[in-house]
Design an enzyme around this catalytic site. Structure first.
Site, PDB file in Angstrom:
ATOM      1  CD  GLU A 108      36.982  75.576 -22.148  1.00 43.49           C
ATOM      2  OE1 GLU A 108      37.555  74.580 -21.692  1.00 43.49           O
ATOM      3  OE2 GLU A 108      37.503  76.707 -22.176  1.00 43.49           O
ATOM      4  CG  HIS A 111      45.859  99.059 -14.921  1.00 40.73           C
ATOM      5  ND1 HIS A 111      45.284 100.012 -14.108  1.00 40.73           N
ATOM      6  CD2 HIS A 111      44.831  98.446 -15.562  1.00 40.73           C
ATOM      7  CE1 HIS A 111      43.968  99.974 -14.248  1.00 40.73           C
ATOM      8  NE2 HIS A 111      43.670  99.030 -15.130  1.00 40.73           N
ATOM      9  NE  ARG A 170      45.264  72.944 -16.172  1.00 37.43           N
ATOM     10  CZ  ARG A 170      44.104  72.302 -16.025  1.00 37.43           C
ATOM     11  NH1 ARG A 170      43.474  71.815 -17.077  1.00 37.43           N
ATOM     12  NH2 ARG A 170      43.570  72.135 -14.827  1.00 37.43           N
ATOM     13  CE1 TYR A 188      40.927  79.091 -12.615  1.00 39.64           C
ATOM     14  CE2 TYR A 188      40.370  77.241 -11.194  1.00 39.64           C
ATOM     15  CZ  TYR A 188      40.117  78.010 -12.313  1.00 39.64           C
ATOM     16  OH  TYR A 188      39.065  77.693 -13.122  1.00 39.64           O
ATOM     17  CG  LEU A 223      41.930  74.642 -19.041  1.00 45.24           C
ATOM     18  CD1 LEU A 223      42.815  75.852 -18.792  1.00 45.24           C
ATOM     19  CD2 LEU A 223      41.200  74.277 -17.759  1.00 45.24           C
ATOM     20  NE  ARG A 256      41.845  99.047  -9.244  1.00 48.13           N
ATOM     21  CZ  ARG A 256      41.866  99.599 -10.460  1.00 48.13           C
ATOM     22  NH1 ARG A 256      42.568 100.699 -10.679  1.00 48.13           N
ATOM     23  NH2 ARG A 256      41.189  99.050 -11.461  1.00 48.13           N
ATOM     24  CE  LYS A 262      42.005  75.082 -13.674  1.00 51.00           C
ATOM     25  NZ  LYS A 262      40.627  75.321 -14.044  1.00 51.00           N
TER      26      LYS A 262
HETATM   27  N1  PMP Z   1      37.481  74.031 -19.075  1.00 52.36           N
HETATM   28  C1  PMP Z   1      37.340  74.960 -18.119  1.00 52.36           C
HETATM   29  C2  PMP Z   1      36.950  76.355 -18.523  1.00 52.36           C
HETATM   30  C3  PMP Z   1      37.523  74.636 -16.756  1.00 52.36           C
HETATM   31  O1  PMP Z   1      37.399  75.562 -15.806  1.00 52.36           O
HETATM   32  C4  PMP Z   1      37.837  73.297 -16.411  1.00 52.36           C
HETATM   33  C5  PMP Z   1      37.983  72.892 -14.979  1.00 52.36           C
HETATM   34  N2  PMP Z   1      39.230  73.233 -14.460  1.00 52.36           N
HETATM   35  C6  PMP Z   1      37.995  72.360 -17.441  1.00 52.36           C
HETATM   36  C7  PMP Z   1      37.809  72.753 -18.760  1.00 52.36           C
HETATM   37  C8  PMP Z   1      38.377  70.929 -17.142  1.00 52.36           C
HETATM   38  O2  PMP Z   1      39.734  70.868 -16.814  1.00 52.36           O
HETATM   39  P1  PMP Z   1      40.317  69.712 -15.873  1.00 52.36           P
HETATM   40  O3  PMP Z   1      39.943  68.424 -16.496  1.00 52.36           O
HETATM   41  O4  PMP Z   1      41.781  69.957 -15.888  1.00 52.36           O
HETATM   42  O5  PMP Z   1      39.698  69.905 -14.531  1.00 52.36           O
END
Ligand code: PMP
Length: 295
Positions: free
Chosen positions: A192, A115, A65, A46, A216, A113, A160
């Site tokens: 993060e 895998h 991304r 997403y 991310l 369903r 993501k």
């Molecule tokens: N880390 C994670 C785990 C996130 O979910 C997000 C939000 N999408 C971010 C960092 C920040 O990413 P962005 O600046 O692209 O929104």
């Protein structure tokens, strides 16, 4: 005779709008199968894009991304980034929303369903647009409170993926402990936030965890680094030990929806002066200028 319907000035949908596999729908009619692999396996990826004054911000970076995430999970989508971007823009226009959040999700489609990847099944593609959840001004003026939690996620946090259970649990636990964000810690290093990247300022150095499979590649993080570099800050992308957090002069988080938010307390310890600091203020002011210039 009935009043004529005014086609030229339709009422804007208050709650936003959905694009689902080629159709524009309202939320009540946008339905997905119980056999969707996103629902069954979390088999999808997403993006969240902020819309300012009717314009998607940093859409190219989000699309790039998204493509990386799709490649990482070996999910083929026939639409190009440009085609997806055009749909996103049409959705924004049709919604008539100006300050909004665009959510885009692609899953490995609908199949019984099992895998193994289904064969010959088209992906499920969804975009939604809704009024943005406004971050109260108070958060930016007073700062937010964070707590650290073990990072229990998988080894591919650069993807993501829609699998967000560890993020959800950490955020909920932080909330129950009276905090606004959870800071995740792996092997003694901060990674993060549950939905944000982290920055630290101390001794003239702006530090943030380096890009690898543990975090991310935040679009906002990239922009903050660009701005900081242009302004002459000394930037270091490196491992950051959890003990360094509380010794920092300033800490702040970044994300598409939160933009930049100062963190004034971590695990009950005050950060710096306990107030949003000058580095945060400086970088946030320039971030807002960049937003205004693009919208
Ligand atoms: N880390 C994670 C785990 C996130 O979910 C997000 C939000 N999408 C971010 C960092 C920040 O990413 P962005 O600046 O692209 O929104």
């Amino acid at each position: 005779m009935d009043q004529p319907v005014e086609l030229s000035t339709p009422t804007p949908p208050a709650e936003g709008l959905v694009w689902l596999n080629g159709e524009f729908l309202d939320f009540a009619r946008a339905l997905i199968s119980v056999d969707d692999r996103g629902f069954l396996f979390g088999d999808g990826v997403y993006e969240v894009v902020r819309v300012y004054d009717g314009h998607p911000f940093a859409l190219d970076a989000h699309m790039a991304r998204l493509r990386q995430s799709l490649n990482a999970i070996e999910l083929e989508v026939s639409l190009t980034n440009e085609e997806l971007a055009a749909i996103a823009c049409e959705l924004i226009d049709r919604s008539r929303l100006k300050e909004a959040e665009l959510y885009l999700q692609i899953t490995r489609g609908v199949a019984r369903r099992l895998h193994l990847f289904p064969v010959g099944v088209p992906p499920t593609m969804v975009m939604t647009i809704r009024p943005v959840r406004v971050v109260p001004n108070e958060f930016r003026e007073k700062g937010i409170v964070a707590r650290t939690f073990p990072d229990e996620r998988w080894e591919r946090c650069d993807v993501k993926s829609i699998n967000l259970l560890p993020n959800v649990l950490a955020k909920e636990r932080a909330h129950r402990a009276g905090a606004d964000e959870a800071i995740l810690v792996r092997d003694g290093l901060i990674t993060e936030g549950t939905s944000s990247n982290l920055f630290l300022f101390r001794d003239d150095e702006l530090a943030t965890p380096r890009i690898d499979h543990r975090i991310l590649t935040g679009v906002t993080r990239g922009l903050v680094l660009r701005i900081a570099r242009q302004k002459g800050y000394r930037i270091v992308e490196r491992d950051i030990r959890v003990e360094e957090l509380q010794a920092a002069t300033e800490v702040f988080v970044s994300s598409t929806v939160m933009e930049l938010l100062p963190v004034i307390e971590i695990d009950d310890v005050r950060i710096g002066s306990g107030q949003p600091g000058p580095v945060f203020r400086d970088l946030y002011a320039t971030y807002r200028e960049a937003v205004r210039a693009k919208s």
